[in-house]
Enzyme design. Sequence first.
Site, mmCIF file in Angstrom:
data_model
loop_
_atom_site.group_PDB
_atom_site.id
_atom_site.type_symbol
_atom_site.label_atom_id
_atom_site.label_comp_id
_atom_site.label_asym_id
_atom_site.label_seq_id
_atom_site.Cartn_x
_atom_site.Cartn_y
_atom_site.Cartn_z
ATOM 1 N N ALA A 74 0.814 -1.217 0.000
ATOM 2 C CA ALA A 74 0.000 0.000 0.000
ATOM 3 C C ALA A 74 0.850 1.272 0.000
ATOM 4 O O ALA A 74 0.451 2.286 -0.559
ATOM 5 C CB ALA A 74 -0.942 0.000 1.207
ATOM 6 N N THR A 75 2.023 1.231 0.604
ATOM 7 C CA THR A 75 2.900 2.414 0.572
ATOM 8 C C THR A 75 3.207 2.769 -0.880
ATOM 9 O O THR A 75 3.083 3.933 -1.296
ATOM 10 C CB THR A 75 4.217 2.133 1.328
ATOM 11 N N ASN A 154 -5.770 3.205 10.717
ATOM 12 C CA ASN A 154 -4.986 2.091 11.227
ATOM 13 C C ASN A 154 -4.757 2.144 12.737
ATOM 14 O O ASN A 154 -4.434 1.143 13.350
ATOM 15 C CB ASN A 154 -3.631 2.034 10.522
ATOM 16 N N GLN A 182 -6.400 -0.806 5.440
ATOM 17 C CA GLN A 182 -6.998 -1.447 6.619
ATOM 18 C C GLN A 182 -8.389 -2.026 6.342
ATOM 19 O O GLN A 182 -8.934 -2.743 7.176
ATOM 20 C CB GLN A 182 -7.108 -0.425 7.762
ATOM 21 N N SER A 202 -3.259 -3.726 0.422
ATOM 22 C CA SER A 202 -2.051 -4.450 0.778
ATOM 23 C C SER A 202 -2.399 -5.837 1.302
ATOM 24 O O SER A 202 -3.206 -5.970 2.224
ATOM 25 C CB SER A 202 -1.317 -3.656 1.867
ATOM 26 N N ALA A 203 -1.763 -6.872 0.723
ATOM 27 C CA ALA A 203 -2.157 -8.255 1.046
ATOM 28 C C ALA A 203 -1.898 -8.646 2.495
ATOM 29 O O ALA A 203 -2.651 -9.429 3.071
ATOM 30 C CB ALA A 203 -1.409 -9.220 0.110
ATOM 31 N N HIS A 204 -0.819 -8.090 3.095
ATOM 32 C CA HIS A 204 -0.469 -8.584 4.437
ATOM 33 C C HIS A 204 -1.438 -8.107 5.518
ATOM 34 O O HIS A 204 -1.340 -8.524 6.680
ATOM 35 C CB HIS A 204 0.983 -8.241 4.794
ATOM 36 N N THR A 243 9.675 -7.212 -12.955
ATOM 37 C CA THR A 243 9.161 -8.583 -13.075
ATOM 38 C C THR A 243 8.116 -8.846 -11.994
ATOM 39 O O THR A 243 8.349 -8.548 -10.821
ATOM 40 C CB THR A 243 10.326 -9.587 -12.945
ATOM 41 N N CYS A 330 6.776 5.429 16.746
ATOM 42 C CA CYS A 330 8.151 5.514 17.232
ATOM 43 C C CYS A 330 9.097 5.740 16.069
ATOM 44 O O CYS A 330 8.951 5.134 15.022
ATOM 45 C CB CYS A 330 8.571 4.200 17.891
HETATM 46 C C1 PLP Z 1 -3.711 2.837 6.350
HETATM 47 C C2 PLP Z 1 -2.409 2.266 5.878
HETATM 48 N N1 PLP Z 1 -1.867 2.713 4.744
HETATM 49 C C3 PLP Z 1 -0.716 2.213 4.271
HETATM 50 C C4 PLP Z 1 -0.032 1.220 4.939
HETATM 51 C C5 PLP Z 1 1.266 0.712 4.386
HETATM 52 O O1 PLP Z 1 1.072 -0.549 3.797
HETATM 53 P P1 PLP Z 1 2.274 -1.461 3.325
HETATM 54 O O2 PLP Z 1 2.831 -2.075 4.549
HETATM 55 O O3 PLP Z 1 1.659 -2.466 2.418
HETATM 56 O O4 PLP Z 1 3.245 -0.608 2.596
HETATM 57 C C6 PLP Z 1 -0.559 0.719 6.132
HETATM 58 C C7 PLP Z 1 0.139 -0.328 6.889
HETATM 59 O O5 PLP Z 1 0.605 -0.130 7.971
HETATM 60 C C8 PLP Z 1 -1.793 1.254 6.606
HETATM 61 O O6 PLP Z 1 -2.337 0.814 7.739
#
Ligand code: PLP
Length: 381
Positions: A74-75, A154, A182, A202-204, A243, A330
């Site tokens: 997601a970043t 989040n 989220q 974001s998959a994780h 890739t 932090c």
């Molecule tokens: C609202 C939100 N945006 C973006 C991210 C970043 O996601 P990623 O870890 O996939 O880069 C997070 C993850 O902490 C999130 O909670």
Amino acid sequence: MTEPIYLDHNATTPVDPRVLEKMLPYFSEIYGNASSIDHLHGNRSKKAVDAARQTIAKLLGCRKDNEVIFTGGATEANNLALIGSYRRLREKGRHIISSAIEHPAVLDTLHYLENEGAEVTLLPVDCYGVVDIQALQAAIRSDTILISVMFANNEIGTIQPIKEIGEVSKKHGVLFHVDAAQAVGHEPLHVYDLNIDLLSFSAHKFYGPKGVGGLFVRTYAPMVRLDAVMFGGGQERGLRPGTLNVPAIVGMAEALAIAVQGQKAERERLGDLSATIKANLLAAFPGIIFNGHPEKRLQHNLNITIPGVEAKGLIHLLKDRLSFSAGSACSTTKVEPSHVLKAIGLSDDECFQTIRFGAGRSTMNSLQISEILIEGIRKLN
Ligand SMILES: Cc1ncc(COP(=O)(O)O)c(C=O)c1O
């Protein structure tokens, strides 16, 4: 020693064993480059990527599969959405509206864009962390090109009025980006119904692997165009060259399918579980404050201010029994009070007395969790 109970699912989730099983062949047996479509090996991988894209597109409510651009999370999706749309549209206007409680992946990117001439308005939120639609309407200018508001926060779990924000964006012909890291997999979500133009995920965060995610880029009414931010082999319509990570993409699709299928029941279960923990804590310590919106919130998230108890001390005291986070971000050199908690009106002291619980599929015993927490608070109070 038994494992501590994991209560940090807003930070990340474990890979579901069914997801892992689905991914495994793509590390060693089906290893072709998904862009090498002239031979069998490449085609096998391409087929898997196509199927994954189709699954994800359908589950998000896309009109076309190619509206899903795979990214490294997601970043990266947020960076592509914000930088890509700003650079594409900056001749038209330079004003971007977002909210004070966005994730750093949005806030820091917007800050970076200010160096390129962007003018950023960060909307305040109310005491529950909700963006005010009237403030949004008042902030729109003739040179506004983009609105970026997260689906769910989040830290405090508050869900924004995304449909209403989408309607305002549409009415003013302004692009609407949603950081839904989220929410995807956890909340019902349909990009066209909600008037969303760009959506990051974001998959994780939904029991898929780390390091893979995506950006929905709308192709119909309007056709959204982004400038590329990275350059290379032209993969992902030139928007995310490199890739493709086939095992991760296959895993993400499987994880999303599983999450959406069980979504309703899991939301209810986790809502009940969170309510029980909340009631138990309040019965023991009536002064405890639960942050975020009381109803419009992620069901698996609790953000709790415990007056007189330092979050770091509590986390340390209970670390062999519970794994949870503080409500403060932090850095390596200093601890800052959370910008989200500050935005909803907490003092610095209250920020440092705030913890976050993120329950998940493995969280079962609300009574046990409540008892451990109550015992810990009593020791520190
Ligand atoms: C609202 C939100 N945006 C973006 C991210 C970043 O996601 P990623 O870890 O996939 O880069 C997070 C993850 O902490 C999130 O909670």
